[in-house]
Design an enzyme around this catalytic site. Structure first.
Site, PDB file in Angstrom:
ATOM      1  N   HIS A 153       0.852  -1.184   0.165  1.00 29.92           N
ATOM      2  CA  HIS A 153       0.065  -0.002  -0.144  1.00 29.92           C
ATOM      3  C   HIS A 153       0.725   1.298   0.026  1.00 29.92           C
ATOM      4  O   HIS A 153       2.217   1.137   0.266  1.00 29.92           O
ATOM      5  CB  HIS A 153      -0.841   0.066   1.033  1.00 29.92           C
ATOM      6  CG  HIS A 153      -0.282   0.059   2.508  1.00 29.92           C
ATOM      7  ND1 HIS A 153      -0.180  -0.948   3.244  1.00 29.92           N
ATOM      8  CD2 HIS A 153       0.392   1.007   3.073  1.00 29.92           C
ATOM      9  CE1 HIS A 153       0.572  -0.644   4.344  1.00 29.92           C
ATOM     10  NE2 HIS A 153       0.980   0.509   4.305  1.00 29.92           N
TER      11      HIS A 153
HETATM   12  P1  TYD Z   1      -1.928  -2.682   7.383  1.00 27.76           P
HETATM   13  O1  TYD Z   1      -1.509  -1.551   7.763  1.00 27.76           O
HETATM   14  O2  TYD Z   1      -2.591  -3.266   5.837  1.00 27.76           O
HETATM   15  O3  TYD Z   1      -0.612  -3.855   7.630  1.00 27.76           O
HETATM   16  P2  TYD Z   1       0.579  -4.074   6.940  1.00 27.76           P
HETATM   17  O4  TYD Z   1       0.872  -2.832   5.905  1.00 27.76           O
HETATM   18  O5  TYD Z   1       1.553  -4.462   7.718  1.00 27.76           O
HETATM   19  O6  TYD Z   1       0.213  -5.234   6.002  1.00 27.76           O
HETATM   20  O7  TYD Z   1      -2.857  -3.002   8.802  1.00 27.76           O
HETATM   21  C1  TYD Z   1      -3.328  -4.342   8.911  1.00 27.76           C
HETATM   22  C2  TYD Z   1      -4.545  -4.196   9.715  1.00 27.76           C
HETATM   23  O8  TYD Z   1      -4.309  -3.745  10.849  1.00 27.76           O
HETATM   24  C3  TYD Z   1      -5.619  -3.525   9.263  1.00 27.76           C
HETATM   25  O9  TYD Z   1      -6.880  -4.170   9.326  1.00 27.76           O
HETATM   26  C4  TYD Z   1      -5.597  -2.394   9.662  1.00 27.76           C
HETATM   27  C5  TYD Z   1      -5.045  -2.625  10.977  1.00 27.76           C
HETATM   28  N1  TYD Z   1      -4.459  -1.468  11.668  1.00 27.76           N
HETATM   29  C6  TYD Z   1      -4.760  -0.683  12.712  1.00 27.76           C
HETATM   30  O10 TYD Z   1      -5.776  -0.892  13.166  1.00 27.76           O
HETATM   31  N2  TYD Z   1      -3.994   0.405  13.250  1.00 27.76           N
HETATM   32  C7  TYD Z   1      -2.900   0.604  12.821  1.00 27.76           C
HETATM   33  O11 TYD Z   1      -2.250   1.608  13.327  1.00 27.76           O
HETATM   34  C8  TYD Z   1      -2.289  -0.229  11.561  1.00 27.76           C
HETATM   35  C9  TYD Z   1      -0.900   0.050  11.092  1.00 27.76           C
HETATM   36  C10 TYD Z   1      -3.141  -0.943  11.072  1.00 27.76           C
END
Ligand code: TYD
Length: 142
Positions: free
Chosen positions: A57
Site C-alpha cells: 500500500h
Molecule cells: P496494514 O497497514 O494493512 O498492515 P501491513 O501494511 O503491515 O500489511 O494493517 C493491517 C490491519 O491492521 C488492518 O486491518 C488495519 C489494522 N491497523 C490498525 O488498526 N491500526 C494501525 O495503526 C495499523 C498500522 C493497522
C-alpha cells in the site's frame, strides 16, 4: 498534494546514535530532534509467518520511520517510476519513508520485529491499497 511528486530519493536511511555500554546498547528517538516529525503513533509487526509479505500500500500523508527492532527484512520501495530494495537488519538504522511511496515488506527472518514510528494516527482514508489506483495517483490521472 505534495506526496504525488515524492520520489524514492526523498526516502533516506538514517544511522541513529547508539549509547553503548558494556551491558548493551540504547538508541533514542526524540520528536523533531532525530526524527523530523512529531510521532503520533508507534506500532510493530511481529510473529510474521515465514514467506509472508506485508505492506502492499501507499499513504497520502503519512511519514514513517521503520526500524528492524529485531531480526531482518526487506522493504521494496516503489514511487510509480522506479523501485528499490532496502534490507534492514540493525536496530540503530531507520528507513524514512515519505508520503506517496508504495511499499512491500518481505523476506522476514524468524523472530523479526518491524518497529514503525508514524506521523499520524491510524486512518484508513490515508491508504491507497490498489496498485493501479496508486499509479493513477502518481501519474496525475486521479
Ligand atoms: P496494514 O497497514 O494493512 O498492515 P501491513 O501494511 O503491515 O500489511 O494493517 C493491517 C490491519 O491492521 C488492518 O486491518 C488495519 C489494522 N491497523 C490498525 O488498526 N491500526 C494501525 O495503526 C495499523 C498500522 C493497522
Amino acid at each position: 498534494m505534495k506526496s504525488k511528486n515524492n520520489k524514492i530519493t526523498d526516502c533516506s536511511i538514517i544511522n541513529l546514535d547508539k549509547v553503548h555500554t558494556e551491558s548493551g546498547n540504547i538508541t533514542v528517538l526524540e520528536n523533531n530532534k532525530n526524527i523530523p516529525f512529531d510521532i503520533k503513533r508507534v506500532y510493530y509487526l511481529y510473529d510474521v509467518p515465514g514467506g509472508e509479505a506485508r505492506g502492499g500500500h501507499a499513504h497520502y500523508e503519512l511519514d514513517q520511520y521503520i526500524i528492524a527492532a529485531s531480526g531482518s527484512f526487506d522493504i521494496i520501495l516503489d514511487d510509480g517510476f522506479s523501485k528499490k530494495k532496502i534490507s534492514l537488519n540493525r536496530p540503530n538504522i531507520a528507513l524514512h519513508i515519505v508520503p506517496g511511496m508504495w511499499r512491500e515488506l518481505e523476506n522476514f527472518s524468524s523472530g523479526s520485529i518491524v518497529m514503525v514510528f508514524a506521523s499520524e494516527f491510524y486512518d484508513e482514508k490515508d491508504y491507497i491499497r490498489n496498485y493501479n489506483n496508486y499509479l493513477k495517483f502518481k501519474k496525475n490521472e486521479k
